[in-house]
Design a protein around this motif. Sequence first.
Motif, PDB file in Angstrom:
ATOM      1  N   THR A  49       0.774  -1.080  -0.062  1.00  0.00           N
ATOM      2  CA  THR A  49       0.095  -0.043   0.021  1.00  0.00           C
ATOM      3  C   THR A  49       0.901   1.106  -0.089  1.00  0.00           C
ATOM      4  OG1 THR A  49      -1.775   1.079   1.059  1.00  0.00           O
ATOM      5  CG2 THR A  49      -0.234   0.034   2.481  1.00  0.00           C
ATOM      6  N   SER A  50       0.372   2.310  -0.321  1.00  0.00           N
ATOM      7  CA  SER A  50       1.214   3.399  -0.150  1.00  0.00           C
ATOM      8  C   SER A  50       0.256   4.605   0.395  1.00  0.00           C
ATOM      9  CB  SER A  50       1.674   4.194  -1.468  1.00  0.00           C
ATOM     10  OG  SER A  50       0.544   4.346  -2.574  1.00  0.00           O
ATOM     11  N   ASN A  51       0.797   5.590   1.267  1.00  0.00           N
ATOM     12  CA  ASN A  51       0.243   6.671   1.580  1.00  0.00           C
ATOM     13  C   ASN A  51      -0.331   7.759   0.789  1.00  0.00           C
ATOM     14  OD1 ASN A  51       2.291   8.340   1.571  1.00  0.00           O
ATOM     15  ND2 ASN A  51       2.646   8.375   3.595  1.00  0.00           N
ATOM     16  N   GLN A  52      -1.220   8.522   0.848  1.00  0.00           N
ATOM     17  CA  GLN A  52      -1.845   9.400   0.056  1.00  0.00           C
ATOM     18  C   GLN A  52      -0.899  10.623  -0.069  1.00  0.00           C
ATOM     19  OE1 GLN A  52      -5.551   9.559   1.725  1.00  0.00           O
ATOM     20  NE2 GLN A  52      -6.427   7.892   0.337  1.00  0.00           N
ATOM     21  N   LEU A  53      -0.154  10.961   0.981  1.00  0.00           N
ATOM     22  CA  LEU A  53       0.626  12.143   1.088  1.00  0.00           C
ATOM     23  C   LEU A  53       1.701  12.273   0.268  1.00  0.00           C
ATOM     24  CD1 LEU A  53       0.501  12.844   4.817  1.00  0.00           C
ATOM     25  CD2 LEU A  53      -1.155  13.953   2.973  1.00  0.00           C
ATOM     26  N   ASN A  54       2.487  11.192   0.132  1.00  0.00           N
ATOM     27  CA  ASN A  54       3.951  11.296  -0.503  1.00  0.00           C
ATOM     28  C   ASN A  54       4.182   9.878  -1.481  1.00  0.00           C
ATOM     29  OD1 ASN A  54       4.611   9.801   1.430  1.00  0.00           O
ATOM     30  ND2 ASN A  54       5.948  11.253   2.262  1.00  0.00           N
ATOM     31  N   ASN A  55       3.044   9.176  -1.397  1.00  0.00           N
ATOM     32  CA  ASN A  55       3.226   7.807  -2.182  1.00  0.00           C
ATOM     33  C   ASN A  55       4.388   7.005  -1.627  1.00  0.00           C
ATOM     34  OD1 ASN A  55       1.194   8.099  -3.852  1.00  0.00           O
ATOM     35  ND2 ASN A  55       2.284   9.389  -5.096  1.00  0.00           N
ATOM     36  N   THR A  56       4.752   6.885  -0.254  1.00  0.00           N
ATOM     37  CA  THR A  56       5.549   6.177   0.348  1.00  0.00           C
ATOM     38  C   THR A  56       5.166   4.787   0.362  1.00  0.00           C
ATOM     39  OG1 THR A  56       6.149   7.903   2.011  1.00  0.00           O
ATOM     40  CG2 THR A  56       6.585   5.724   2.552  1.00  0.00           C
ATOM     41  N   PRO A  72      -6.179   2.372   6.547  1.00  0.00           N
ATOM     42  CA  PRO A  72      -7.062   3.513   6.925  1.00  0.00           C
ATOM     43  C   PRO A  72      -7.976   3.776   5.641  1.00  0.00           C
ATOM     44  CG  PRO A  72      -4.388   4.000   7.460  1.00  0.00           C
ATOM     45  CD  PRO A  72      -4.658   2.730   6.689  1.00  0.00           C
ATOM     46  N   ILE A  73      -9.069   4.387   6.116  1.00  0.00           N
ATOM     47  CA  ILE A  73     -10.119   4.798   5.079  1.00  0.00           C
ATOM     48  C   ILE A  73      -9.535   5.395   4.050  1.00  0.00           C
ATOM     49  CG2 ILE A  73     -10.538   7.043   5.907  1.00  0.00           C
ATOM     50  CD1 ILE A  73     -13.400   6.531   5.410  1.00  0.00           C
ATOM     51  N   GLY A  74      -9.906   4.953   2.674  1.00  0.00           N
ATOM     52  CA  GLY A  74      -9.346   5.748   1.551  1.00  0.00           C
ATOM     53  C   GLY A  74      -8.009   4.977   0.908  1.00  0.00           C
ATOM     54  N   MET A  75      -7.320   4.249   1.518  1.00  0.00           N
ATOM     55  CA  MET A  75      -5.811   3.973   1.238  1.00  0.00           C
ATOM     56  C   MET A  75      -6.092   3.095   0.178  1.00  0.00           C
ATOM     57  SD  MET A  75      -2.578   2.755   3.448  1.00  0.00           S
ATOM     58  CE  MET A  75      -2.211   4.369   3.801  1.00  0.00           C
ATOM     59  N   ILE A  76      -5.264   2.791  -0.905  1.00  0.00           N
ATOM     60  CA  ILE A  76      -5.411   1.908  -2.059  1.00  0.00           C
ATOM     61  C   ILE A  76      -4.477   0.599  -1.510  1.00  0.00           C
ATOM     62  CG2 ILE A  76      -4.706   1.120  -4.184  1.00  0.00           C
ATOM     63  CD1 ILE A  76      -5.359   4.079  -5.062  1.00  0.00           C
ATOM     64  N   HIS A  77      -4.697  -0.434  -1.429  1.00  0.00           N
ATOM     65  CA  HIS A  77      -4.086  -1.500  -0.832  1.00  0.00           C
ATOM     66  C   HIS A  77      -4.366  -2.870  -1.494  1.00  0.00           C
ATOM     67  CE1 HIS A  77      -7.948  -1.499   1.663  1.00  0.00           C
ATOM     68  NE2 HIS A  77      -7.648  -2.844   1.768  1.00  0.00           N
ATOM     69  N   PHE A  78      -3.606  -3.962  -1.590  1.00  0.00           N
ATOM     70  CA  PHE A  78      -4.175  -5.127  -1.902  1.00  0.00           C
ATOM     71  C   PHE A  78      -3.293  -6.229  -0.968  1.00  0.00           C
ATOM     72  CE2 PHE A  78      -0.085  -4.304  -4.536  1.00  0.00           C
ATOM     73  CZ  PHE A  78       0.444  -5.754  -4.166  1.00  0.00           C
ATOM     74  N   GLN A  79      -3.972  -7.580  -0.904  1.00  0.00           N
ATOM     75  CA  GLN A  79      -3.041  -8.580  -0.265  1.00  0.00           C
ATOM     76  C   GLN A  79      -2.787  -9.862  -1.400  1.00  0.00           C
ATOM     77  OE1 GLN A  79      -6.622  -7.939   0.839  1.00  0.00           O
ATOM     78  NE2 GLN A  79      -5.594  -6.405   1.919  1.00  0.00           N
ATOM     79  N   LEU A  80      -1.764 -10.427  -1.333  1.00  0.00           N
ATOM     80  CA  LEU A  80      -1.171 -11.574  -1.987  1.00  0.00           C
ATOM     81  C   LEU A  80      -0.757 -12.579  -1.287  1.00  0.00           C
ATOM     82  CD1 LEU A  80      -0.372 -12.651  -4.923  1.00  0.00           C
ATOM     83  CD2 LEU A  80       1.814 -11.640  -4.479  1.00  0.00           C
ATOM     84  N   SER A  81      -1.279 -13.905  -1.652  1.00  0.00           N
ATOM     85  CA  SER A  81      -0.871 -15.033  -0.872  1.00  0.00           C
ATOM     86  C   SER A  81       0.371 -15.364  -1.257  1.00  0.00           C
ATOM     87  CB  SER A  81      -2.014 -16.302  -0.996  1.00  0.00           C
ATOM     88  OG  SER A  81      -1.730 -17.385  -0.428  1.00  0.00           O
ATOM     89  N   ILE A  82       1.566 -15.412  -0.276  1.00  0.00           N
ATOM     90  CA  ILE A  82       2.749 -15.623  -0.847  1.00  0.00           C
ATOM     91  C   ILE A  82       3.322 -17.015  -0.298  1.00  0.00           C
ATOM     92  CG2 ILE A  82       3.150 -13.247  -1.134  1.00  0.00           C
ATOM     93  CD1 ILE A  82       4.805 -13.237   1.428  1.00  0.00           C
ATOM     94  N   GLY A  83       2.513 -17.744   0.408  1.00  0.00           N
ATOM     95  CA  GLY A  83       3.151 -19.137   1.039  1.00  0.00           C
ATOM     96  C   GLY A  83       2.879 -20.242   0.068  1.00  0.00           C
ATOM     97  N   LYS A  84       3.119 -21.429   0.463  1.00  0.00           N
ATOM     98  CA  LYS A  84       3.119 -22.470  -0.090  1.00  0.00           C
ATOM     99  C   LYS A  84       1.729 -23.282  -0.030  1.00  0.00           C
ATOM    100  CE  LYS A  84       7.827 -23.461  -0.428  1.00  0.00           C
ATOM    101  NZ  LYS A  84       8.196 -22.873  -1.405  1.00  0.00           N
TER     102      LYS A  84
END
Length: 168
Positions: free
Chosen positions: A77-84, A99-111
């Motif tokens: 994810t990245s924050n909305q202020l400076n794309n960290t 937080p509300i409005g934050m773009i995010h995703f999840q990826l299953s990375i295990g086996k």
Amino acid sequence: MPLTVLRKLSTILPRSTANPLGSTVTPVTVDKIAGLNTLGISMARIDFGIDGLNPPHTHPRGTEILLVLEGTLGFVTSNQLNNTLFAKVLYLGDVFIFPIGMIHFQLSIGKTNAVTITAPSSQNPGVITIANALFNPKPPISPEVLAKGFQVDEKFVEKLQKKFWYYN
């Protein structure tokens, strides 16, 4: 919460992940349980197959807390202020807040498969899946606008607009 309780919760009602994303979101909002009206809460179970993805999205009306019940997830994810950029690996029992409005995703990375429970701070947090909102709205956004906005060729945008976009 003891890990044995988390493991038991993760075995309840597994959902199929046989779809283009390899994940399934099962929401419980005010639309499904009218008793949530005015309570300011909802939940969702997310089942991930191996390499399953809950694609980039945002919740316009609620902060999300996520608990890993099974498997291993990575998220970005990245924050909305400076794309960290924030990237983290989550394991059984780990919790994270988006937080509300934050773009995010999840990826299953295990086996193995993964399962999470999320609890947004809204009876109807909404979800905007970024790719679907941009490349599959009705009516469509002009390819010229998207090409200019993403600084890519219009033909590439048109190709994306013709894809079948899966709604998770």
